[in-house]
Design a protein around this motif. Sequence first.
Motif, mmCIF file in Angstrom:
data_model
loop_
_atom_site.group_PDB
_atom_site.id
_atom_site.type_symbol
_atom_site.label_atom_id
_atom_site.label_comp_id
_atom_site.label_asym_id
_atom_site.label_seq_id
_atom_site.Cartn_x
_atom_site.Cartn_y
_atom_site.Cartn_z
ATOM 1 N N ALA A 20 0.832 -1.207 0.000
ATOM 2 C CA ALA A 20 0.000 0.000 0.000
ATOM 3 C C ALA A 20 0.864 1.254 0.000
ATOM 4 O O ALA A 20 0.578 2.214 -0.719
ATOM 5 C CB ALA A 20 -0.931 -0.014 1.208
ATOM 6 N N LEU A 23 2.665 1.677 -3.531
ATOM 7 C CA LEU A 23 1.733 2.154 -4.550
ATOM 8 C C LEU A 23 1.298 3.588 -4.262
ATOM 9 O O LEU A 23 1.208 4.417 -5.172
ATOM 10 C CB LEU A 23 0.522 1.230 -4.644
ATOM 11 C CG LEU A 23 0.794 -0.177 -5.162
ATOM 12 C CD1 LEU A 23 -0.466 -1.025 -5.082
ATOM 13 C CD2 LEU A 23 1.351 -0.162 -6.570
ATOM 14 N N GLY A 24 1.029 3.898 -3.002
ATOM 15 C CA GLY A 24 0.580 5.229 -2.630
ATOM 16 C C GLY A 24 1.615 6.314 -2.853
ATOM 17 O O GLY A 24 1.265 7.488 -3.017
ATOM 18 N N VAL A 29 -1.200 8.068 -8.386
ATOM 19 C CA VAL A 29 -1.921 6.937 -7.795
ATOM 20 C C VAL A 29 -2.723 7.424 -6.591
ATOM 21 O O VAL A 29 -2.212 8.160 -5.749
ATOM 22 C CB VAL A 29 -0.949 5.815 -7.361
ATOM 23 C CG1 VAL A 29 -1.694 4.711 -6.617
ATOM 24 C CG2 VAL A 29 -0.225 5.236 -8.561
ATOM 25 N N VAL A 32 -5.714 3.624 -2.941
ATOM 26 C CA VAL A 32 -5.071 2.306 -2.930
ATOM 27 C C VAL A 32 -5.789 1.405 -1.927
ATOM 28 O O VAL A 32 -6.037 1.806 -0.797
ATOM 29 C CB VAL A 32 -3.579 2.417 -2.552
ATOM 30 C CG1 VAL A 32 -2.952 1.049 -2.433
ATOM 31 C CG2 VAL A 32 -2.848 3.280 -3.562
ATOM 32 N N ARG A 33 -6.099 0.208 -2.356
ATOM 33 C CA ARG A 33 -6.719 -0.804 -1.489
ATOM 34 C C ARG A 33 -5.978 -2.118 -1.705
ATOM 35 O O ARG A 33 -5.767 -2.528 -2.847
ATOM 36 C CB ARG A 33 -8.193 -0.970 -1.811
ATOM 37 C CG ARG A 33 -8.966 0.309 -1.548
ATOM 38 C CD ARG A 33 -10.379 0.222 -2.052
ATOM 39 N NE ARG A 33 -10.976 1.531 -2.014
ATOM 40 C CZ ARG A 33 -11.973 1.853 -1.200
ATOM 41 N NH1 ARG A 33 -12.474 0.948 -0.387
ATOM 42 N NH2 ARG A 33 -12.466 3.071 -1.228
ATOM 43 N N VAL A 34 -5.610 -2.758 -0.604
ATOM 44 C CA VAL A 34 -4.867 -4.009 -0.673
ATOM 45 C C VAL A 34 -5.654 -5.072 0.082
ATOM 46 O O VAL A 34 -6.051 -4.868 1.223
ATOM 47 C CB VAL A 34 -3.456 -3.852 -0.073
ATOM 48 C CG1 VAL A 34 -2.701 -5.170 -0.128
ATOM 49 C CG2 VAL A 34 -2.674 -2.761 -0.798
ATOM 50 N N ALA A 41 -4.260 -5.970 -5.176
ATOM 51 C CA ALA A 41 -4.222 -4.545 -4.855
ATOM 52 C C ALA A 41 -4.944 -3.806 -5.964
ATOM 53 O O ALA A 41 -4.839 -4.172 -7.134
ATOM 54 C CB ALA A 41 -2.779 -4.057 -4.753
ATOM 55 N N SER A 42 -5.676 -2.783 -5.592
ATOM 56 C CA SER A 42 -6.334 -1.957 -6.591
ATOM 57 C C SER A 42 -6.019 -0.503 -6.295
ATOM 58 O O SER A 42 -5.747 -0.134 -5.156
ATOM 59 C CB SER A 42 -7.849 -2.197 -6.610
ATOM 60 O OG SER A 42 -8.422 -1.774 -5.389
ATOM 61 N N ALA A 43 -6.044 0.295 -7.329
ATOM 62 C CA ALA A 43 -5.760 1.720 -7.189
ATOM 63 C C ALA A 43 -6.362 2.476 -8.353
ATOM 64 O O ALA A 43 -6.529 1.934 -9.443
ATOM 65 C CB ALA A 43 -4.255 1.957 -7.138
ATOM 66 N N LEU A 55 3.441 0.566 -11.971
ATOM 67 C CA LEU A 55 3.087 0.045 -10.654
ATOM 68 C C LEU A 55 3.734 -1.323 -10.437
ATOM 69 O O LEU A 55 4.313 -1.590 -9.374
ATOM 70 C CB LEU A 55 1.568 -0.073 -10.520
ATOM 71 C CG LEU A 55 0.808 1.161 -10.054
ATOM 72 C CD1 LEU A 55 1.000 2.346 -10.949
ATOM 73 C CD2 LEU A 55 -0.660 0.832 -9.896
#
Length: 92
Positions: A20, A23-24, A29, A32-34, A41-43, A55
């Motif tokens: 997280a 990515l953050g 970006v 961010v969710r992990v 992980a999504s962003a 990424l």
Amino acid sequence: MQTELIIDGMDGEACADIIARVLGDIDGVSDVRVSLRDRRASARIDESLTSPHLLMRKLAMAGYASSAATEAVPVAAPAAAAGGCCGGCCGG
């Protein structure tokens, strides 16, 4: 654009926190969710500043292999159900 990655080697909360943070810290970006359970992980990304490939490169530099969820290789049918050899004993 929303992007989702499949993460290899994420086996604890500390790993999820690192992912997280990595990515953050990338420009462009947000959100961010992990998910440790799903190993994903999504962003939300601003495509004018970054890309899913960037990424994945940043995650690789942190020690985590990843792939885009849309590029995942489908799982083949079990050999017995398909009527063929699994390749385990003969490398086929």
